[in-house]
Design a protein around this motif. Structure first.
Motif, PDB file in Angstrom:
ATOM      1  N   HIS A  13       0.688  -1.377   0.004  1.00  0.00           N
ATOM      2  CA  HIS A  13       0.179   0.091   0.074  1.00  0.00           C
ATOM      3  C   HIS A  13       0.845   1.294  -0.014  1.00  0.00           C
ATOM      4  O   HIS A  13       1.539   1.844   1.134  1.00  0.00           O
ATOM      5  CB  HIS A  13      -0.931   0.100   1.334  1.00  0.00           C
ATOM      6  N   HIS A  15       1.498   5.364  -2.153  1.00  0.00           N
ATOM      7  CA  HIS A  15       0.877   6.236  -3.281  1.00  0.00           C
ATOM      8  C   HIS A  15       2.281   6.664  -3.769  1.00  0.00           C
ATOM      9  O   HIS A  15       2.949   7.648  -3.111  1.00  0.00           O
ATOM     10  CB  HIS A  15       0.296   7.471  -2.518  1.00  0.00           C
ATOM     11  N   MET A  45      -1.119   2.621  -5.457  1.00  0.00           N
ATOM     12  CA  MET A  45      -2.422   3.034  -5.297  1.00  0.00           C
ATOM     13  C   MET A  45      -3.190   3.731  -6.524  1.00  0.00           C
ATOM     14  O   MET A  45      -2.258   4.730  -7.255  1.00  0.00           O
ATOM     15  CB  MET A  45      -3.017   3.704  -4.214  1.00  0.00           C
ATOM     16  N   LYS A  98      -8.951  -1.231  -5.950  1.00  0.00           N
ATOM     17  CA  LYS A  98      -8.931  -0.251  -4.897  1.00  0.00           C
ATOM     18  C   LYS A  98     -10.232   0.474  -4.784  1.00  0.00           C
ATOM     19  O   LYS A  98     -10.434   1.429  -5.634  1.00  0.00           O
ATOM     20  CB  LYS A  98      -7.642   0.716  -4.615  1.00  0.00           C
ATOM     21  N   HIS A 155      -5.714  -0.411   6.269  1.00  0.00           N
ATOM     22  CA  HIS A 155      -5.221   0.560   7.130  1.00  0.00           C
ATOM     23  C   HIS A 155      -6.152   0.568   8.420  1.00  0.00           C
ATOM     24  O   HIS A 155      -6.964   1.613   8.677  1.00  0.00           O
ATOM     25  CB  HIS A 155      -5.031   2.143   6.889  1.00  0.00           C
ATOM     26  N   ASP A 226       0.940   2.662   3.771  1.00  0.00           N
ATOM     27  CA  ASP A 226       0.389   3.816   3.208  1.00  0.00           C
ATOM     28  C   ASP A 226       1.032   5.089   3.045  1.00  0.00           C
ATOM     29  O   ASP A 226       0.624   6.109   3.334  1.00  0.00           O
ATOM     30  CB  ASP A 226      -0.747   4.228   4.281  1.00  0.00           C
TER      31      ASP A 226
END
Ligand code: DOR
Ligand code: ZN
Length: 348
Positions: A13, A15, A45, A98, A155, A226
């Protein structure tokens, strides 16, 4: 000082912001941060500036990544319920879909009608990943129960969220879940000091919630960073976006916790490698591994490879610095330096 050898870690996960928001991060800086943090495979993502909801955008993103990445990268697809026809085309080109059921970066939220439609149409054997907070989890769970589709709850940050997933696991639903280091190491109290630099979605929770996550870590499948970098200027603005970087702090924070006997190194391997590989169906090369010096050091934003250059863990004393990373037999990182050219990493 001792050195330990671990498998190349996986972060399912992140970005990486490329394309579209390369002022925050790009494929090269993001994958360099991954190597510095001990990750040889990351999964990106789809909430790019232009969300990855068409096969064309997905192909463009993958082509772009191919030229820039220094670790391996897999991708997820996105949906607002309008692109069902694309699902067949991209099914074998991504590792999952997602979905965002709460407001977050990119304003990329779906309602219950879209959720149903998507669960009905996403291929059976492929994963769905969810950003669903608090009681929204129950609505998603109805879809999981109805369709039997494999679902990963991203998360989890509170007792209520983890309790919902524990119950689903007890009911034998095909669910997995992840927690983030910031929810394991920070609480809402830290927001008063950190301000926007401690704001992410899901938000930091109470000390009680944090302790519940630690006590029930046996029900958690993965630790996911994340990694969600934003620039200093954006975070200092009147309307700061949500998200914090995490690729370079996850492993040292966990190793510090292992040093404090909060979890074992074997459990770190399960959470950051074995279970992630299992969920995503990855096979890792035997010649992919990392070596970590078990030294104490202080986390400093200025030392990080992420383009954003800050961390909510500024000044934290941790244990375990990645010394060397070997990817498919090639030394790709050593002593703070990336040793390969952009494009050495593989698009998965
Ligand atoms: O804090 C967050 N930041 N949560 C998300 O769900 C998205 C992410 C981002 O892309 O910035
Ligand atoms: Zn995210």
């Amino acid at each position: 000082m001792s050195t330990i050898k671990l498998p190349g870690l996986v972060d399912m996960h992140v970005h990486l912001r490329d394309p579209g928001q390369t002022e925050k991060e790009d494929f090269y800086t993001g994958t360099s941060a991954a190597l510095a943090g001990g990750f040889t495979t990351v999964f990106d993502m789809p909430n790019n500036k232009l969300p990855i909801t068409t096969s064309e955008r997905l192909e463009e993103k993958k082509e772009d990544a191919k030229k820039k990445i220094v670790c391996d990268v897999g991708f997820y697809f996105g949906s607002l319920g309008e692109n069902i026809d694309e699902f067949k085309k991209i099914k074998n080109k991504v590792y999952g879909l997602k979905l965002y059921l709460n407001q977050t970066t990119g304003g990329y939220i779906i309602d219950e009608i879209a959720l149903k439609k998507i669960y009905d149409n996403w291929p059976n054997d492929s994963l769905i990943l969810l950003h669903s907070e608090e009681n929204i989890i129950d609505r998603v769970m109805n879809e999981v129960r109805r369709t039997g589709k494999r679902s990963h709850f991203c998360h989890l940050s509170s007792k209520a969220e983890l309790v919902a997933v524990i119950q689903a696991k007890k009911d034998n639903l095909p669910v997995t879940c992840g927690v983030c280091p910031h929810h394991l190491f920070l609480t809402e109290k830290d927001v008063s000091l950190l301000g926007a630099f401690g704001r992410m979605k899901p938000e930091l929770k109470s000390e009680k919630d944090r302790q519940f996550l630690w006590k029930n870590l046996k029900y958690v499948d993965v630790i996911e960073s994340d990694h969600a970098p934003h620039t200093l200027d954006e975070k200092n603005s009147d309307h700061p976006p949500h998200g914090v970087p995490g690729l370079e702090t996850t492993l040292p924070l966990l190793l510090k916790a292992a040093d404090e006997k909060k979890l074992s190194i074997d459990r770190i391997i399960e959470l950051c490698y074995t279970n992630q590989a299992h969920i995503l169906g990855l096979r890792q090369d035997k010649n992919t591994y990392i070596e970590v010096d078990m030294m104490e050091y202080i986390i400093r934003g200025k030392d990080l490879k992420t383009k954003c250059g800050w961390t909510p863990f500024e000044g934290w004393k941790v244990k375990g610095r990645v010394k060397r990373v070997v990817l498919r037999g090639k030394k790709v990182y050593e002593d703070g330096k990336v040793l390969v050219k952009p494009g050495f990493g593989k698009v998965l």
